[in-house]
Design a protein around this motif. Structure first.
Motif, short mmCIF file in Angstrom:
data_model
loop_
_atom_site.label_atom_id
_atom_site.label_comp_id
_atom_site.label_asym_id
_atom_site.label_seq_id
_atom_site.Cartn_x
_atom_site.Cartn_y
_atom_site.Cartn_z
N GLY A 8 -27.94 -114.51 -43.39
CA GLY A 8 -29.32 -114.09 -43.41
C GLY A 8 -29.79 -113.59 -44.77
N GLY A 9 -28.93 -113.10 -45.57
CA GLY A 9 -29.29 -112.68 -46.92
C GLY A 9 -30.20 -111.48 -46.99
N VAL A 10 -30.76 -111.28 -48.18
CA VAL A 10 -31.57 -110.11 -48.49
C VAL A 10 -32.84 -110.08 -47.65
CG1 VAL A 10 -32.87 -108.99 -50.34
CG2 VAL A 10 -30.62 -109.93 -50.80
N ARG A 11 -33.49 -111.23 -47.50
CA ARG A 11 -34.74 -111.27 -46.73
C ARG A 11 -34.53 -110.85 -45.29
NH1 ARG A 11 -37.42 -116.83 -48.88
NH2 ARG A 11 -38.11 -116.02 -50.89
N ALA A 12 -33.44 -111.30 -44.69
CA ALA A 12 -33.16 -110.95 -43.30
C ALA A 12 -32.90 -109.45 -43.16
CB ALA A 12 -31.98 -111.74 -42.77
N ARG A 13 -32.17 -108.87 -44.12
CA ARG A 13 -31.90 -107.42 -44.06
C ARG A 13 -33.19 -106.62 -44.26
NH1 ARG A 13 -27.45 -109.21 -46.96
NH2 ARG A 13 -28.26 -108.43 -48.94
N ARG A 14 -34.05 -107.06 -45.17
CA ARG A 14 -35.34 -106.39 -45.37
C ARG A 14 -36.20 -106.48 -44.11
NH1 ARG A 14 -36.81 -108.61 -51.33
NH2 ARG A 14 -35.45 -107.20 -52.49
N ALA A 15 -36.22 -107.66 -43.52
CA ALA A 15 -37.00 -107.84 -42.29
C ALA A 15 -36.47 -106.93 -41.18
CB ALA A 15 -36.98 -109.30 -41.85
N GLU A 16 -35.16 -106.82 -41.06
CA GLU A 16 -34.56 -105.95 -40.04
C GLU A 16 -34.91 -104.49 -40.30
OE1 GLU A 16 -32.50 -104.53 -36.78
OE2 GLU A 16 -33.17 -106.55 -37.23
N ARG A 17 -34.84 -104.05 -41.55
CA ARG A 17 -35.21 -102.66 -41.89
C ARG A 17 -36.68 -102.40 -41.57
NH1 ARG A 17 -31.80 -103.32 -46.58
NH2 ARG A 17 -33.64 -103.80 -47.80
N GLU A 18 -37.54 -103.34 -41.88
CA GLU A 18 -38.96 -103.20 -41.58
C GLU A 18 -39.19 -103.12 -40.07
OE1 GLU A 18 -43.03 -102.78 -42.29
OE2 GLU A 18 -41.28 -102.45 -43.55
N HIS A 19 -38.48 -103.95 -39.32
CA HIS A 19 -38.58 -103.92 -37.86
C HIS A 19 -38.16 -102.55 -37.32
CE1 HIS A 19 -38.30 -105.09 -33.68
NE2 HIS A 19 -37.06 -104.61 -33.67
N VAL A 20 -37.05 -102.02 -37.83
CA VAL A 20 -36.57 -100.70 -37.39
C VAL A 20 -37.58 -99.63 -37.76
CG1 VAL A 20 -34.78 -98.97 -37.79
CG2 VAL A 20 -34.14 -101.34 -37.41
N ARG A 21 -38.16 -99.68 -38.96
CA ARG A 21 -39.16 -98.69 -39.38
C ARG A 21 -40.38 -98.72 -38.47
NH1 ARG A 21 -43.70 -98.22 -41.63
NH2 ARG A 21 -44.03 -100.41 -42.07
N LYS A 22 -40.86 -99.93 -38.15
CA LYS A 22 -42.02 -100.06 -37.26
C LYS A 22 -41.70 -99.56 -35.85
CE LYS A 22 -44.36 -103.82 -39.65
NZ LYS A 22 -44.79 -105.21 -39.58
N ARG A 23 -40.49 -99.83 -35.37
CA ARG A 23 -40.09 -99.38 -34.03
C ARG A 23 -40.03 -97.85 -33.99
NH1 ARG A 23 -40.74 -99.15 -29.18
NH2 ARG A 23 -38.95 -98.70 -27.88
N ARG A 24 -39.47 -97.25 -35.04
CA ARG A 24 -39.41 -95.78 -35.09
C ARG A 24 -40.81 -95.19 -35.10
NH1 ARG A 24 -34.62 -95.16 -39.53
NH2 ARG A 24 -32.91 -95.55 -38.09
N ALA A 25 -41.70 -95.78 -35.91
CA ALA A 25 -43.08 -95.29 -35.97
C ALA A 25 -43.75 -95.41 -34.60
CB ALA A 25 -43.86 -96.06 -37.03
N ALA A 26 -43.49 -96.50 -33.89
CA ALA A 26 -44.06 -96.68 -32.56
C ALA A 26 -43.51 -95.63 -31.59
CB ALA A 26 -43.77 -98.09 -32.03
N LEU A 27 -42.21 -95.34 -31.68
CA LEU A 27 -41.62 -94.32 -30.81
C LEU A 27 -42.24 -92.95 -31.07
CD1 LEU A 27 -37.86 -95.37 -30.92
CD2 LEU A 27 -39.40 -95.48 -28.95
N VAL A 28 -42.47 -92.61 -32.33
CA VAL A 28 -43.09 -91.33 -32.66
C VAL A 28 -44.52 -91.29 -32.13
CG1 VAL A 28 -43.92 -89.90 -34.57
CG2 VAL A 28 -41.63 -90.88 -34.66
N ARG A 29 -45.29 -92.38 -32.33
CA ARG A 29 -46.66 -92.43 -31.80
C ARG A 29 -46.67 -92.26 -30.28
NH1 ARG A 29 -47.22 -96.53 -35.46
NH2 ARG A 29 -46.98 -98.10 -33.86
N ASP A 30 -45.74 -92.94 -29.59
CA ASP A 30 -45.66 -92.83 -28.13
C ASP A 30 -45.32 -91.41 -27.71
OD1 ASP A 30 -46.21 -95.52 -28.01
OD2 ASP A 30 -44.15 -96.12 -27.52
N TRP A 31 -44.36 -90.78 -28.42
CA TRP A 31 -43.97 -89.41 -28.08
C TRP A 31 -45.16 -88.47 -28.26
CZ3 TRP A 31 -43.89 -84.52 -30.02
CH2 TRP A 31 -43.08 -83.61 -29.36
#
Length: 155
Positions: A8-31
């Motif tokens: 997957g390379g660098v792009r895949a890792r960046r995309a995964e980090r961005e996905h995790v960041r967005k998911r955390r932000a969504a969890l905080v908004r939901d809480w």
């Protein structure tokens, strides 16, 4: 030729980090949406030597200013019982010198978590994880007022 590179390379890792960041932000908004009771909550990142924590807490009035507590209060240690670092909440009705200390069962002061001026409002104080197993008293002193809580430390 590039068989040693992760899939997957660098792009895949960046995309995964961005996905995790967005998911955390969504969890905080939901809480925040689930726990809001007519007041907004302040959120910030508390960075310590052990890492970073998202702290969600101090109530904020609808006018935008802090909703100050009426009385001095020391929240329960969390976690309790503990085997590592502990957090306690401190609510101050007015600014001034504050001391949070830990005492053993014989009444000896074994640690000082905080000893300085703090503004009025809600604060979180972290107690290090270097205490031996046993029962302790966490004591908050501000001006002439005091509050205390029991803390149990396990292995």
């Amino acid at each position: 030729r590039d068989s040693h590179r992760p899939r997957g390379g660098v792009r895949a890792r960046r995309a995964e980090r961005e996905h995790v960041r967005k998911r955390r932000a969504a969890l905080v908004r939901d809480w925040l949406a689930d726990h809001e009771v007519g007041a907004r909550l302040e959120a910030f990142v508390d960075v310590t030597e052990a890492g970073a924590d998202l702290v969600i807490g101090q109530p904020v009035s609808d006018e935008g200013g802090p909703a100050l507590p009426d009385v001095l209060a020391l929240g329960p240690p969390s976690p309790n019982p503990a085997s590592g670092p502990v957090a306690v909440s401190v609510s101050l009705p007015e600014a001034g010198p504050v001391r949070v200390a830990v005492y053993d069962a014989l009444g000896r002061e074994v640690a000082v978590a905080l000893d300085r001026e703090l503004p009025a409002g809600a604060h979180t104080v972290r107690l290090g994880g270097g205490l031996a197993p046993g029962v302790y008293v966490v004591r908050l002193g501000a001006g002439t007022e005091e509050a205390s809580r029991v803390l149990t430390v396990v292995r």
